[in-house]
Design a protein around this motif. Sequence first.
Motif, PDB file in Angstrom:
ATOM      1  N   ILE A 180       1.017  -1.256  -0.010  1.00 14.05           N
ATOM      2  CA  ILE A 180      -0.339  -0.290  -0.069  1.00 14.05           C
ATOM      3  C   ILE A 180       0.714   1.108  -0.056  1.00 14.05           C
ATOM      4  O   ILE A 180       1.552   1.252   1.130  1.00 14.05           O
ATOM      5  N   ASP A 181       0.741   2.187  -1.523  1.00 11.99           N
ATOM      6  CA  ASP A 181       1.869   3.247  -1.380  1.00 11.99           C
ATOM      7  C   ASP A 181       1.456   4.301  -0.370  1.00 11.99           C
ATOM      8  O   ASP A 181       0.007   4.532  -0.445  1.00 11.99           O
ATOM      9  N   ASP A 182       2.266   5.166  -0.040  1.00 12.26           N
ATOM     10  CA  ASP A 182       1.120   6.822   0.116  1.00 12.26           C
ATOM     11  C   ASP A 182       0.133   5.879   1.321  1.00 12.26           C
ATOM     12  O   ASP A 182       0.012   6.802   1.522  1.00 12.26           O
ATOM     13  N   PHE A 183       0.970   5.380   2.418  1.00 10.72           N
ATOM     14  CA  PHE A 183       0.117   4.910   3.272  1.00 10.72           C
ATOM     15  C   PHE A 183       0.035   6.186   4.025  1.00 10.72           C
ATOM     16  O   PHE A 183       1.248   6.967   4.199  1.00 10.72           O
TER      17      PHE A 183
ATOM     18  N   ALA B  63       9.373   3.051   4.394  1.00 14.32           N
ATOM     19  CA  ALA B  63       9.356   4.925   4.852  1.00 14.32           C
ATOM     20  C   ALA B  63       9.801   5.004   2.914  1.00 14.32           C
ATOM     21  O   ALA B  63      11.024   4.893   2.906  1.00 14.32           O
ATOM     22  N   GLU B  64       9.217   5.635   2.942  1.00 15.31           N
ATOM     23  CA  GLU B  64       9.576   6.662   1.148  1.00 15.31           C
ATOM     24  C   GLU B  64      10.322   7.904   1.947  1.00 15.31           C
ATOM     25  O   GLU B  64       9.552   8.997   2.744  1.00 15.31           O
ATOM     26  N   GLY B  65      10.959   8.917   1.165  1.00 18.64           N
ATOM     27  CA  GLY B  65      10.957  10.321   1.065  1.00 18.64           C
ATOM     28  C   GLY B  65      12.708  10.166   2.326  1.00 18.64           C
ATOM     29  O   GLY B  65      12.140  11.479   2.765  1.00 18.64           O
TER      30      GLY B  65
HETATM   31 MG    MG Z   1       4.585   6.569  -2.423  1.00 16.06          MG
END
Ligand code: MG
Length: 439
Positions: free
Chosen positions: A322-325, A379-381
């Motif tokens: 699940i992206d951008d959770f 964790a993205e970013g």
């Molecule tokens: Mg994302």
Amino acid sequence: MNANPPVLDRATFLSRLNGYIGQSGSPLTVLVVADIRQMGLINGRYGYEAGDRLLGRVGERIAAALRTDDVLGHLGGGSFGILLTRLPSADVARLALNKIDQALEAPISVDGREARIRLGYGLACFPDDASDADRLLHRAETALAGLSASGGHSAFFDKRLHEVVDATNVLVTELEQAMESQQLELYYQPKIDLQNGGVAGAEALVRWNHPQRGLVGPFGFMPQMENCPLIAPFTQWCLKAALCNAVYLDCHCTGLRMAVNLSANVLYQPELFHHVESAMAIWSMPVERLVLEVTESAMMRDPESSMATLRRLAEMGVTISIDDFGTGYSSLAYLKHLPVGELKIDKSFIMQMLENAADRQIVRSVIDLAHNLGLDVVAEGVESEETARELAGMGCDIAQGYFFARPMPRDALEAWLKSSEWSGRNSVQDEAPGNGKQD
Ligand code: MG
Ligand code: C2E
Ligand code: MG
């Protein structure tokens, strides 16, 4: 007695429309395109023959709600054109629509079954919106098309909307050519395993090498791509290209897991399974190496259908992430049932977490929630070493961000894998002073 106008065929309707405009030149002639919203469903449920009979009844009901000198035509499919003549003002057109809606309120019986019909209306005015029949019809159809996005019941033609539609059409044509002439390219951003410091995989992110505009990021064209039929071949291309490159890179990083982003619209297309299966088969790729990222808002658009699709993909062995959770409607109730293996915390929380205590707390809670549900957390970013250490300390499994590497072309990733300190370096967690610490 007031006779109802007949239901004309498309050609006759257009020639009457032309004649009317040419002769009377009367301002405030309103052309309405009325469209049966659930026509696809109707044909599916009743079959095409019964669907045609139903259309005939709908035409009769619309005609019964019109005045004798109005003009009605069946434009094709589930669409009717209605020329409303002699209106004192454009607003009065809405009254005519109300009358039509009332005439269609009672269900229509076809072959012993009852259908309820809901119409959507696009309206355009002569001479303000167009001065000839063809263009007036096109304007009304544009207004109707805008309804699908707004979800409303009726809309007048809006010049600004038309400019947007025009620009979108130009972009979609350009995109079609871009795909044919291989201007689209996948960039890859590595994902780092925070627990052992190794490369955990990569995410494929599309770029457009535009001949005039240079390198265009996905926000410059994906919204339009997602809303046109190109999205299916595009997804197929992405899957094939990403898996081909994962196999190519095996000589530097065996078993690299490859993540591909899926748009909301493909999630509901039956071809998706076939595309996934055939891409895996072409590159003899073990299915465990494929991660499909779907945003939370895409999943929640139609949770029941997406659940069915995602379950089938998960049963194949694909990891669903699940992206951008945290940015969509996070329905924790669904989370329990969705066949997902991974949560990707949105970068907006990660990028602020060192300065913002609330963000840090959210990140910590999502990590705990995911682990309690048996899911991995990405964790993205991640833009700094401190953030990476903090995340490792919180038990986050995987991180991705500019601190480790930016998205890059395949060959650059190959070089990065050869030389990077992250390929086979010590664990970030081992070095992390914050490891295990609670704040
Ligand atoms: Mg994302
Ligand atoms: P996403 O899937 O959430 O991808 C992560 C985005 O964050 C990428 O932006 C990536 O370049 C950016 N990013 C990564 N690390 C950092 C960082 O440390 N700081 C900051 N500020 N940003 C970072 P990008 O490549 O512009 O992609 C944006 C979105 O476009 C993606 O978000 C994804 O939703 C969509 N997208 C990209 N490629 C594809 C594709 O092939 N298919 C589909 N359907 N969507 C795609
Ligand atoms: Mg993604």
